[in-house]
Design an enzyme around this catalytic site. Structure first.
Site, PDB file in Angstrom:
ATOM      1  N   THR A  78     -39.781  18.225 -17.498  1.00  0.00           N
ATOM      2  CA  THR A  78     -39.135  19.439 -16.994  1.00  0.00           C
ATOM      3  C   THR A  78     -40.055  20.064 -15.960  1.00  0.00           C
ATOM      4  O   THR A  78     -41.281  19.986 -16.070  1.00  0.00           O
ATOM      5  CB  THR A  78     -38.852  20.450 -18.118  1.00  0.00           C
ATOM      6  OG1 THR A  78     -40.046  20.661 -18.875  1.00  0.00           O
ATOM      7  CG2 THR A  78     -37.760  19.954 -19.039  1.00  0.00           C
ATOM      8  N   SER A 106     -43.600  15.774 -15.218  1.00  0.00           N
ATOM      9  CA  SER A 106     -42.613  15.794 -14.145  1.00  0.00           C
ATOM     10  C   SER A 106     -43.277  15.694 -12.778  1.00  0.00           C
ATOM     11  O   SER A 106     -44.347  16.262 -12.551  1.00  0.00           O
ATOM     12  CB  SER A 106     -41.809  17.089 -14.222  1.00  0.00           C
ATOM     13  OG  SER A 106     -40.996  17.262 -13.080  1.00  0.00           O
ATOM     14  N   TYR A 130     -39.323  10.302  -8.876  1.00  0.00           N
ATOM     15  CA  TYR A 130     -38.152  10.184  -8.008  1.00  0.00           C
ATOM     16  C   TYR A 130     -38.507   9.260  -6.855  1.00  0.00           C
ATOM     17  O   TYR A 130     -39.685   9.067  -6.530  1.00  0.00           O
ATOM     18  CB  TYR A 130     -37.746  11.547  -7.432  1.00  0.00           C
ATOM     19  CG  TYR A 130     -37.181  12.524  -8.424  1.00  0.00           C
ATOM     20  CD1 TYR A 130     -35.872  12.408  -8.878  1.00  0.00           C
ATOM     21  CD2 TYR A 130     -37.949  13.587  -8.881  1.00  0.00           C
ATOM     22  CE1 TYR A 130     -35.340  13.326  -9.781  1.00  0.00           C
ATOM     23  CE2 TYR A 130     -37.431  14.512  -9.780  1.00  0.00           C
ATOM     24  CZ  TYR A 130     -36.131  14.369 -10.226  1.00  0.00           C
ATOM     25  OH  TYR A 130     -35.606  15.273 -11.113  1.00  0.00           O
ATOM     26  N   THR A 156     -36.231   8.590 -12.639  1.00  0.00           N
ATOM     27  CA  THR A 156     -34.984   9.341 -12.779  1.00  0.00           C
ATOM     28  C   THR A 156     -33.984   8.847 -11.746  1.00  0.00           C
ATOM     29  O   THR A 156     -34.255   8.876 -10.546  1.00  0.00           O
ATOM     30  CB  THR A 156     -35.236  10.844 -12.603  1.00  0.00           C
ATOM     31  OG1 THR A 156     -36.090  11.289 -13.665  1.00  0.00           O
ATOM     32  CG2 THR A 156     -33.941  11.627 -12.651  1.00  0.00           C
ATOM     33  N   LYS A 231     -34.394   6.598 -16.470  1.00  0.00           N
ATOM     34  CA  LYS A 231     -33.857   7.802 -17.102  1.00  0.00           C
ATOM     35  C   LYS A 231     -32.577   8.235 -16.383  1.00  0.00           C
ATOM     36  O   LYS A 231     -32.578   8.417 -15.172  1.00  0.00           O
ATOM     37  CB  LYS A 231     -34.896   8.925 -17.044  1.00  0.00           C
ATOM     38  CG  LYS A 231     -34.430  10.265 -17.594  1.00  0.00           C
ATOM     39  CD  LYS A 231     -35.556  11.281 -17.486  1.00  0.00           C
ATOM     40  CE  LYS A 231     -35.143  12.655 -17.981  1.00  0.00           C
ATOM     41  NZ  LYS A 231     -34.162  13.305 -17.079  1.00  0.00           N
ATOM     42  N   HIS A 255     -29.446  14.548 -17.695  1.00  0.00           N
ATOM     43  CA  HIS A 255     -30.255  15.563 -17.001  1.00  0.00           C
ATOM     44  C   HIS A 255     -30.007  16.958 -17.593  1.00  0.00           C
ATOM     45  O   HIS A 255     -30.000  17.963 -16.877  1.00  0.00           O
ATOM     46  CB  HIS A 255     -29.940  15.557 -15.498  1.00  0.00           C
ATOM     47  CG  HIS A 255     -31.140  15.777 -14.640  1.00  0.00           C
ATOM     48  ND1 HIS A 255     -31.835  14.753 -14.050  1.00  0.00           N
ATOM     49  CD2 HIS A 255     -31.786  16.911 -14.250  1.00  0.00           C
ATOM     50  CE1 HIS A 255     -32.832  15.229 -13.324  1.00  0.00           C
ATOM     51  NE2 HIS A 255     -32.832  16.547 -13.447  1.00  0.00           N
ATOM     52  N   ARG A 310     -35.852  21.754 -22.695  1.00  0.00           N
ATOM     53  CA  ARG A 310     -35.813  23.225 -22.688  1.00  0.00           C
ATOM     54  C   ARG A 310     -36.624  23.847 -23.831  1.00  0.00           C
ATOM     55  O   ARG A 310     -37.310  24.861 -23.611  1.00  0.00           O
ATOM     56  CB  ARG A 310     -34.360  23.719 -22.725  1.00  0.00           C
ATOM     57  CG  ARG A 310     -33.579  23.432 -21.429  1.00  0.00           C
ATOM     58  CD  ARG A 310     -32.162  23.993 -21.502  1.00  0.00           C
ATOM     59  NE  ARG A 310     -31.400  23.761 -20.274  1.00  0.00           N
ATOM     60  CZ  ARG A 310     -30.537  22.776 -20.083  1.00  0.00           C
ATOM     61  NH1 ARG A 310     -30.336  21.880 -21.043  1.00  0.00           N
ATOM     62  NH2 ARG A 310     -29.880  22.660 -18.942  1.00  0.00           N
TER      63      ARG A 310
END
Length: 360
Positions: A78, A106, A130, A156, A231, A255, A310
């Site tokens: 995250t 991340s 990414y 991702t 992912k 996501h 989260r």
């Protein structure tokens, strides 16, 4: 204030974070149907506990990609942890190290990968990646994290474009001036000079490469010896392609409901993906895990490990490293209790006979 479940941490974070920050973390795409269904889908699954199984001793340990962890619960990637707590991802890394769980850092961290490693030198870490239009950006990141001892790359694949998150648009969400996407510090400054147009969560717009395809798995494999985990997979067709292209794992993920609204809840997609890969690669899941029984249900349906996103931010907002440890410990304790009450003494005893789907 006594926080005894993840919902308590959520309530604290909602009450204490700035409105735009809370809504950034909480945001889903469009009507937030998928975000909410990630939670509701777990409630549609019922447990079938076994009795008289001598659960006086239980063991939550397992291994992912050959590394033992204390329980099958990890930290999902995250962004922007420093929005919730001053030293952000460094606190997250220290908590993960203390509890011996996997932390997926991340790309969009507000602490650099070097700072994360310095904060928790003995932690078990993967790196979320990414692919950018300028492939050198991705390549440089891969080489940095491999040299720093990260153990896998988590690519991702569900963000060729960023989903429409209405609250972020309404709030004109931007990183505050004192925070940066630290892994790109100094890289984009030239692009941003005089830049008045939209950025994409801290980096210039249109830097992500929408042409990404299965060919890029071969390109990524040519750069590194690290295992590659994809992912963002939700179908058996893509799971089979992942196996064919030689990756080592899949994270069943939507996501957090932040991309395509109306797509499958992750727990609803899990079984067909597990059946498709037939044990050839490991399968993990994120999205909607809020209790220990949710963890148990995911493992019963074939996940090797679950990752939470989260709730980690809620823990940070409460008390930094201590808050993240609290979230992870509560979830671990609930998982152990759910195992015992279902008649499972260790991870190997958890199987699909433990669950059935019901209509609410």
């Amino acid at each position: 204030m006594s926080l005894i479940c993840l919902a308590d941490y959520e309530a604290y974070a909602k009450d204490n974070l700035p409105k735009a920050t809370w809504e950034y973390y909480a945001a889903g795409a469009d009507d937030c149907c998928t975000r909410d269904d990630n939670l509701l889908a777990f409630k549609r699954i019922r447990l079938r506990p076994r009795m008289l199984r001598d659960v006086s001793v239980t063991d939550t340990r397992t291994a992912i990609l050959g590394t033992e962890i204390s329980c099958p619960i990890g930290i999902a990637p995250t962004a922007f942890h420093c929005l919730a707590w001053p030293d952000g991802e460094m606190s997250t890394a220290r908590a993960a190290e203390t509890l011996n769980v996997c932390y997926v850092a991340s790309t969009y961290s507000t602490c650099s990968v070097e700072e994360i490693v310095t904060a928790a030198p003995d932690g078990f870490r993967w790196f979320q990646l990414y692919i950018y239009r300028d492939r050198k950006l991705s390549e440089q990141l891969v080489r940095r994290v491999e040299a720093l001892g990260f153990k896998a790359l988590v690519l991702t694949v569900d963000v060729p474009y960023t989903g429409k998150r209405r609250s972020d648009i309404r709030n004109n969400f931007r990183l505050p001036p004192h925070l940066k996407v630290k892994n790109f510090e100094g890289v984009f400054e030239l692009f941003l000079q005089g830049h008045c147009g939209p950025d994409n969560y801290g980096v210039p717009a249109n830097t992500l490469d929408p042409s990404i395809s299965w060919r890029d798995i071969h390109w990524l494999r040519s750069l590194t010896r690290l295992p590659i985990i994809i992912k963002g997979i939700l179908t058996k067709e893509d799971a089979e392609l992942a196996v064919e292209h030689g990756v080592q794992g899949i994270v069943v993920s939507n996501h957090g409901g932040r991309q395509l609204d109306g797509e499958l809840a992750t727990i609803d997609a899990l079984s067909e993906i597990v059946d498709a890969v037939q044990g050839r690669i490991e399968v993990y899941i994120d999205g909607g895990i809020r209790t220990g029984s949710d963890v148990l249900k995911a493992l019963a349906l074939g996940a090797k490990c679950v990752f939470i996103g989260r709730p980690i931010v809620w823990g940070l907002a409460y008390k930094g490293e201590e808050g993240v440890r609290g979230v992870l410990q509560i979830l671990t304790d609930e998982f152990r209790l759910s195992m015992a009450l279902s008649g499972c003494r260790n991870i190997s005893e958890i199987n699909r006979n433990l669950v059935q789907f019901s209509r609410l």
